[in-house]
Motif scaffolding. Structure first.
Motif, PDB file in Angstrom:
ATOM      1  N   PRO A   1       8.095 -11.887  -7.566  1.00  0.00           N
ATOM      2  CA  PRO A   1       8.387 -11.480  -8.933  1.00  0.00           C
ATOM      3  C   PRO A   1       7.190 -11.891  -9.808  1.00  0.00           C
ATOM      4  N   PHE A   2       6.852 -11.212 -10.880  1.00  0.00           N
ATOM      5  CA  PHE A   2       7.637 -10.130 -11.468  1.00  0.00           C
ATOM      6  C   PHE A   2       6.818  -8.852 -11.375  1.00  0.00           C
ATOM      7  N   ASN A   3       7.447  -7.785 -10.972  1.00  0.00           N
ATOM      8  CA  ASN A   3       6.722  -6.543 -10.775  1.00  0.00           C
ATOM      9  C   ASN A   3       7.702  -5.364 -10.905  1.00  0.00           C
ATOM     10  N   ARG A   4       7.190  -4.239 -11.345  1.00  0.00           N
ATOM     11  CA  ARG A   4       8.008  -3.028 -11.491  1.00  0.00           C
ATOM     12  C   ARG A   4       7.158  -1.800 -11.141  1.00  0.00           C
ATOM     13  N   ASN A   5       7.828  -0.660 -11.071  1.00  0.00           N
ATOM     14  CA  ASN A   5       7.140   0.617 -10.849  1.00  0.00           C
ATOM     15  C   ASN A   5       6.283   0.615  -9.584  1.00  0.00           C
ATOM     16  N   GLY A   6       6.902   0.251  -8.471  1.00  0.00           N
ATOM     17  CA  GLY A   6       6.250   0.359  -7.162  1.00  0.00           C
ATOM     18  C   GLY A   6       6.305   1.801  -6.686  1.00  0.00           C
ATOM     19  N   VAL A   7       5.130   2.401  -6.480  1.00  0.00           N
ATOM     20  CA  VAL A   7       5.054   3.831  -6.143  1.00  0.00           C
ATOM     21  C   VAL A   7       4.116   3.994  -4.952  1.00  0.00           C
ATOM     22  N   MET A   8       4.661   4.432  -3.817  1.00  0.00           N
ATOM     23  CA  MET A   8       3.845   4.576  -2.607  1.00  0.00           C
ATOM     24  C   MET A   8       3.022   5.852  -2.641  1.00  0.00           C
ATOM     25  N   PHE A   9       1.905   5.833  -1.949  1.00  0.00           N
ATOM     26  CA  PHE A   9       1.154   7.057  -1.664  1.00  0.00           C
ATOM     27  C   PHE A   9       1.795   7.734  -0.448  1.00  0.00           C
ATOM     28  N   PRO A  10       1.681   9.066  -0.351  1.00  0.00           N
ATOM     29  CA  PRO A  10       2.413   9.784   0.701  1.00  0.00           C
ATOM     30  C   PRO A  10       1.770   9.728   2.079  1.00  0.00           C
ATOM     31  N   ARG A  11       0.623   9.062   2.196  1.00  0.00           N
ATOM     32  CA  ARG A  11       0.006   8.883   3.521  1.00  0.00           C
ATOM     33  C   ARG A  11      -0.815   7.593   3.493  1.00  0.00           C
ATOM     34  N   LYS A  12      -1.169   7.134   4.699  1.00  0.00           N
ATOM     35  CA  LYS A  12      -2.039   5.963   4.765  1.00  0.00           C
ATOM     36  C   LYS A  12      -3.407   6.320   4.188  1.00  0.00           C
ATOM     37  N   ILE A  13      -4.051   5.335   3.576  1.00  0.00           N
ATOM     38  CA  ILE A  13      -5.394   5.520   3.030  1.00  0.00           C
ATOM     39  C   ILE A  13      -6.282   4.448   3.658  1.00  0.00           C
ATOM     40  N   ASN A  14      -7.376   4.869   4.256  1.00  0.00           N
ATOM     41  CA  ASN A  14      -8.262   3.946   4.989  1.00  0.00           C
ATOM     42  C   ASN A  14      -7.474   3.126   6.009  1.00  0.00           C
ATOM     43  N   GLY A  15      -6.478   3.738   6.631  1.00  0.00           N
ATOM     44  CA  GLY A  15      -5.728   3.102   7.713  1.00  0.00           C
ATOM     45  C   GLY A  15      -4.546   2.248   7.287  1.00  0.00           C
ATOM     46  N   ASP A  16      -4.332   2.091   5.983  1.00  0.00           N
ATOM     47  CA  ASP A  16      -3.234   1.246   5.513  1.00  0.00           C
ATOM     48  C   ASP A  16      -2.253   2.036   4.638  1.00  0.00           C
TER      49      ASP A  16
END
Ligand code: BMA
Length: 329
Positions: A153-168
């Motif tokens: 904590p504290f964090n909000r608005n976690g938004v994933m990318f739709p594919r791995k980038i540079n292997g991660d």
């Protein structure tokens, strides 16, 4: 030769859509039948807003923020044949979780859903001694599994990318405080395994006007030939409180913490009665976007006044032109 497609993504011929009205000068225009989800769609709900939808089995599925009549914040799954008429499960999602320490569900809100490789990953603002980013997944929108929280904590608005980038795996987030956070920058983090998140990079800070108090990523970024198209929210502090509007930015495709263009004007601000009047007035809060690759049609789902859910449309080339022509990085 066929013109080059701007969106690097699949076709979605059944995307909900309505052409831009002839007299409309906006780059992002509202669906005429907004709001699409009323506050009382299920009997326990006080409000249904800030919700995420994805294509699913030739139709649509999603994870919805439903604040109940106790005013507890819960997330529910839902299905729709057309992306407009929704059936939402009256029971909140019960995540299966092997770790008792994190499985106690205090509260959950503002979900996002990303299809990555073989399943739908869900992120949400998860109560664990304050707000942080909860992570889970589902294959079928019936059974949901909870993984470790991404951050302290504290964090909000976690938004994933739709594919791995540079292997991660890659995620945007917005470190915050326990309250109504009067600040906030967007950061980028990477993970080899969806458990350990690190290599944190600063993406962008608040700027002037509509985005002067804080900003946060909205829908899963859309991959295009011009970079990652990120629609985000920005907050202005008025003498009547916070005002939540939407803007857009283009991020470098291989180093998404590098902002290449970013709108100085908003692309949508709370101006209709359902955006200006509700439990929290003056909020337009995007959490999802559907996209049809070949036509570049985009349908944005956004919470309105923390009460109902609305839909707005844009065309990818037009939005990218607007971002570039109106950019102040
Ligand atoms: C933020 C979040 C959002 C909400 C917004 C406006 O901090 O809680 O869910 O839409 O405030 O109230």
């Amino acid at each position: 030769m066929a013109p080059k497609q701007t969106v690097i993504g699949p076709a979605l011929p059944n995307i909900p859509w309505q052409d831009k009205p002839a007299n409309c000068r906006e780059v992002l225009w509202r669906y005429s039948e907004n709001p699409i989800i009323p506050r009382n769609l299920i009997s326990c709900s006080n409000s249904i807003f800030n919700s995420a939808v994805v294509p699913f089995e030739n139709a649509f599925a999603g994870v919805f923020r439903c604040d109940d009549k106790r005013r507890e914040m819960r997330i529910h799954s839902g299905k729709s044949p057309d992306g407009i008429n929704w059936q939402i499960d009256p029971e909140p999602i019960q995540f299966q979780c092997a770790e008792p320490e994190i499985s106690k569900f205090d509260y959950g809100y503002d979900p996002r859903v990303a299809w990555i490789e073989d399943r739908y990953y869900v992120t949400w603002c998860n109560g664990y001694h304050g707000p942080t980013i909860g992570v889970g997944y589902t294959y079928d929108f019936k059974e949901f599994h909870q993984l470790e929280n991404a951050y302290l904590p504290f964090n909000r608005n976690g938004v994933m990318f739709p594919r791995k980038i540079n292997g991660d795996f890659a995620m945007l987030s917005r470190p915050s405080d326990t309250g109504h956070t009067p600040f906030g920058d967007i950061f980028y983090s990477q993970s080899p395994d969806m458990c350990y998140w690190g290599k944190h990079r600063h993406v962008m800070s608040p700027k002037g006007g509509w985005q002067s108090t804080k900003i946060g990523a909205g829908p899963i970024p859309i991959e295009t030939t011009h970079g990652w198209l990120m629609i985000y929210h920005g907050v202005l502090t008025s003498c009547n409180g916070f005002v939540y509007s939407m803007g857009a930015a283009l991020l470098d495709i291989d180093r998404p913490w590098k902002v290449v263009y970013r709108t100085a004007p908003y692309i949508l601000a709370p101006q209709t009665p359902y955006e200006c009047v509700g439990d929290v007035p003056n909020v337009a809060f995007p959490c999802a976007a559907l996209c049809d690759g070949p036509t570049g049609r985009i349908a944005v789902y956004y919470g309105c006044a923390d009460t109902v859910t609305g839909l707005a449309f844009c065309q990818v080339d037009e939005l990218i032109d607007f971002v570039k022509l109106n950019s102040e990085v």
